[in-house]
Each structure stands twice: as C-alpha cells, then as structure tokens.
Write an enzyme that holds these catalytic residues in place. Sequence first.
Site, PDB file in Angstrom:
ATOM      1  N   ASP A   1     -13.813  14.177  -4.993  1.00 60.45           N
ATOM      2  CA  ASP A   1     -13.821  15.375  -5.843  1.00 60.45           C
ATOM      3  C   ASP A   1     -15.001  15.250  -6.803  1.00 60.45           C
ATOM      4  O   ASP A   1     -15.790  14.310  -6.686  1.00 60.45           O
ATOM      5  CB  ASP A   1     -12.471  15.480  -6.590  1.00 60.45           C
ATOM      6  CG  ASP A   1     -12.082  16.925  -6.887  1.00 60.45           C
ATOM      7  OD1 ASP A   1     -12.962  17.701  -7.332  1.00 60.45           O
ATOM      8  OD2 ASP A   1     -10.910  17.276  -6.700  1.00 60.45           O
TER       9      ASP A   1
ATOM     10  N   ASP B   1      -3.513   4.296  -2.062  1.00 56.64           N
ATOM     11  CA  ASP B   1      -4.515   4.724  -1.080  1.00 56.64           C
ATOM     12  C   ASP B   1      -4.517   6.243  -0.969  1.00 56.64           C
ATOM     13  O   ASP B   1      -3.951   6.807  -0.034  1.00 56.64           O
ATOM     14  CB  ASP B   1      -4.191   4.062   0.268  1.00 56.64           C
ATOM     15  CG  ASP B   1      -5.226   4.369   1.330  1.00 56.64           C
ATOM     16  OD1 ASP B   1      -6.361   4.744   0.978  1.00 56.64           O
ATOM     17  OD2 ASP B   1      -4.894   4.214   2.524  1.00 56.64           O
TER      18      ASP B   1
ATOM     19  N   LYS C   1      -7.542   8.073  -1.374  1.00 56.24           N
ATOM     20  CA  LYS C   1      -8.892   8.444  -0.883  1.00 56.24           C
ATOM     21  C   LYS C   1      -9.453   9.646  -1.640  1.00 56.24           C
ATOM     22  O   LYS C   1      -9.712  10.708  -1.068  1.00 56.24           O
ATOM     23  CB  LYS C   1      -8.853   8.718   0.627  1.00 56.24           C
ATOM     24  CG  LYS C   1      -8.444   7.507   1.446  1.00 56.24           C
ATOM     25  CD  LYS C   1      -8.598   7.750   2.938  1.00 56.24           C
ATOM     26  CE  LYS C   1      -8.195   6.551   3.761  1.00 56.24           C
ATOM     27  NZ  LYS C   1      -6.739   6.252   3.740  1.00 56.24           N
TER      28      LYS C   1
ATOM     29  N   LYS D   1       0.847  -1.196   0.000  1.00 51.52           N
ATOM     30  CA  LYS D   1       0.000   0.000   0.000  1.00 51.52           C
ATOM     31  C   LYS D   1       0.877   1.238   0.000  1.00 51.52           C
ATOM     32  O   LYS D   1       1.749   1.401   0.860  1.00 51.52           O
ATOM     33  CB  LYS D   1      -0.903   0.022   1.240  1.00 51.52           C
ATOM     34  CG  LYS D   1      -1.791   1.271   1.318  1.00 51.52           C
ATOM     35  CD  LYS D   1      -2.826   1.145   2.405  1.00 51.52           C
ATOM     36  CE  LYS D   1      -2.387   1.680   3.743  1.00 51.52           C
ATOM     37  NZ  LYS D   1      -2.314   3.157   3.805  1.00 51.52           N
TER      38      LYS D   1
ATOM     39  N   ARG E   1       3.493  -1.297  10.588  1.00 53.11           N
ATOM     40  CA  ARG E   1       4.611  -1.339  11.537  1.00 53.11           C
ATOM     41  C   ARG E   1       5.006  -2.716  12.054  1.00 53.11           C
ATOM     42  O   ARG E   1       6.215  -2.968  12.219  1.00 53.11           O
ATOM     43  CB  ARG E   1       4.326  -0.374  12.700  1.00 53.11           C
ATOM     44  CG  ARG E   1       4.430   1.076  12.248  1.00 53.11           C
ATOM     45  CD  ARG E   1       3.743   2.033  13.195  1.00 53.11           C
ATOM     46  NE  ARG E   1       2.295   1.887  13.124  1.00 53.11           N
ATOM     47  CZ  ARG E   1       1.447   2.599  13.848  1.00 53.11           C
ATOM     48  NH1 ARG E   1       1.901   3.493  14.708  1.00 53.11           N
ATOM     49  NH2 ARG E   1       0.147   2.424  13.718  1.00 53.11           N
TER      50      ARG E   1
ATOM     51  N   THR F   1     -12.130   5.924  10.685  1.00 55.49           N
ATOM     52  CA  THR F   1     -12.176   5.368  12.049  1.00 55.49           C
ATOM     53  C   THR F   1     -11.774   6.404  13.098  1.00 55.49           C
ATOM     54  O   THR F   1     -11.959   6.185  14.281  1.00 55.49           O
ATOM     55  CB  THR F   1     -11.271   4.130  12.180  1.00 55.49           C
ATOM     56  OG1 THR F   1      -9.989   4.450  11.664  1.00 55.49           O
ATOM     57  CG2 THR F   1     -11.846   2.953  11.432  1.00 55.49           C
TER      58      THR F   1
HETATM   59  O1  C5P Z   1       1.387   0.431  10.982  1.00 55.04           O
HETATM   60  P1  C5P Z   1      -0.047   0.017  10.896  1.00 55.04           P
HETATM   61  O2  C5P Z   1      -0.231  -1.490  10.731  1.00 55.04           O
HETATM   62  O3  C5P Z   1      -0.901   0.580  11.996  1.00 55.04           O
HETATM   63  O4  C5P Z   1      -0.523   0.666   9.513  1.00 55.04           O
HETATM   64  C1  C5P Z   1      -1.851   0.612   9.098  1.00 55.04           C
HETATM   65  C2  C5P Z   1      -2.021   1.346   7.804  1.00 55.04           C
HETATM   66  O5  C5P Z   1      -3.414   1.398   7.486  1.00 55.04           O
HETATM   67  C3  C5P Z   1      -1.527   2.781   7.819  1.00 55.04           C
HETATM   68  O6  C5P Z   1      -1.067   3.083   6.484  1.00 55.04           O
HETATM   69  C4  C5P Z   1      -2.763   3.573   8.143  1.00 55.04           C
HETATM   70  O7  C5P Z   1      -2.739   4.872   7.631  1.00 55.04           O
HETATM   71  C5  C5P Z   1      -3.840   2.749   7.444  1.00 55.04           C
HETATM   72  N1  C5P Z   1      -5.175   2.907   8.009  1.00 55.04           N
HETATM   73  C6  C5P Z   1      -5.472   2.620   9.328  1.00 55.04           C
HETATM   74  N2  C5P Z   1      -6.735   2.789   9.805  1.00 55.04           N
HETATM   75  C7  C5P Z   1      -7.696   3.226   9.011  1.00 55.04           C
HETATM   76  C8  C5P Z   1      -7.423   3.508   7.672  1.00 55.04           C
HETATM   77  C9  C5P Z   1      -6.139   3.339   7.208  1.00 55.04           C
HETATM   78  O8  C5P Z   1      -4.610   2.212  10.074  1.00 55.04           O
HETATM   79  N3  C5P Z   1      -8.922   3.345   9.483  1.00 55.04           N
END
Ligand code: C5P
Length: 231
Positions: free
Chosen positions: A63, A58, A60, A31, A210, A118
């Site tokens: 427009d 991603d 989003k 992603k 992460r 979220t």
């Molecule tokens: O590092 P981590 O596993 O938390 O990364 C989750 C990814 O998903 C990040 O790129 C974050 O921006 C994205 N994301 C999220 N929650 C959402 C929408 C997107 O964690 N509701």
Amino acid sequence: MAELIVALDVDSRAQAEAKVKEIGDAVGFYKIGLELFTAEGPDVVKAVKDLGKRVFLDLKFHDIPRTVERAVRSGARLGVDLMTIHSVGGRAMIGAAAAAAAEFGERGPRILAVTVLTSLDRTDLEDVGIAGRSPAEQVLAMAKFATSCGAHGLVCSPKEVGALSAELPSGTLFVTPGVRPAGGDVGDQKRVATPADAVRDGATHLVVGRPILCAADPAAAARAIRAEMGM
Ligand code: C5P
C-alpha cells in the site's frame, strides 16, 4: 540455528488455541495468515501470544508508505515478531515499514519481503509488465532491492534460498515455506525441499503447516522436523 514456524492455517481462534496447546513445547513460533486473521482479527494474535508463543503475522502488505508504516506499528503493538510486505511496493514503502519496526527497538518486528509469489511464472510476470527476466532472476533482483531498502529478510522457496543466501549480506533472514519431511506427503506444494536441505542451503526459519497440523501426533511430527533441522 534455524527455527521452526508452524503455519496456523485453521479457520477459527478456538481451533488455533487448541492446536497451539496440543503442540505444546515442541513449537514456539506460529504463522498467522490472511485467512485466520481476516476471520478472527488481532484477538487471535493476542491469544497465541498469551500462550507464550512468537507470531509471524503474514499479511503481505502492499500500500502507500504511510498506510504500511501505520499497519506495521499496529502489528508491533500486538507484539508480533515477523511481518511481511511485498517488495514491489517500492523503496519508500519498504523503508517506511522498516522504520516503523525500528521504533520498537529489539522488541519490534523484523520485516520480511516477498519477492515474486511462487504461484507466478514467466507469462504472469510479462502480464504485469515484467519482461525479459525469468522468475529466478526477478527474485534475486527484488531480494537485493528489498534488503537494500531496509527489509530484514525474505520469504523464499527452499529452491531459491541457496542462490539468495550466497548473494545477500550475512544476517539476512530467509524464511522458507514448501518444506516437507523426508518421505512425507507433499500435498499441493510443487517445489519442496526437506528440512535438512533448506537449513543446509541457508534458511533461517522454516514454515511448515499440514505435515504438523494434520499429523496424528502434531507435537511428535514437529519434534521429528526439528530433529531433521538439526535442532
Ligand atoms: O501446509 P504447508 O506446509 O504447505 O503450509 C505452508 C504455508 O506457507 C501456508 O501458510 C502457505 O500459504 C505458505 N506459503 C507457501 N508458499 C509460498 C508462500 C507462502 O506455502 N510461496
């Protein structure tokens, strides 16, 4: 079979390429989000594609329909596999995104709708004029709306995916961030689920950042998550 997508949340193309190479065959899907794309542009998408990987872009989009249609076409020309739009962009915008993707046939991207971020709670929804519905009710209503307008799937929390997959047509894609391996560090994510829970509840794609990017051995961390997914 659900797929693992690694959130390539790094600052530069050099770091992105290094991580993708380090993870190697353990992951085939990445992603690319706003931070990396704004820093490096389409070149970083091309670089990840050139390493033989699929890309979830991603950004989003939200427009007017014509602009979103043209942006989806640009993404399709880059060869991306998944793209996101905001479902509050409305019927014509979602339809325009889906139509632009369809021009590219099987090679075209699948369009995922974001329902309610979220980060928003009931008060935030009221602030923007959405009163009388909880976030969960709004998520379900927007999910039904977006897929009825042509979106191929949804980005949703692993806590929502069970309720959504029970209500939406089979074949709908459910892409869930907020996934943490059993016993793992949750970081700033508040409502997490394990890979096994997310898949059991109907997720088709898990987005994990992460826990893989920051692991001492990212390839091994990815393989362990795939094992938890039953892959
Ligand atoms: O590092 P981590 O596993 O938390 O990364 C989750 C990814 O998903 C990040 O790129 C974050 O921006 C994205 N994301 C999220 N929650 C959402 C929408 C997107 O964690 N509701």
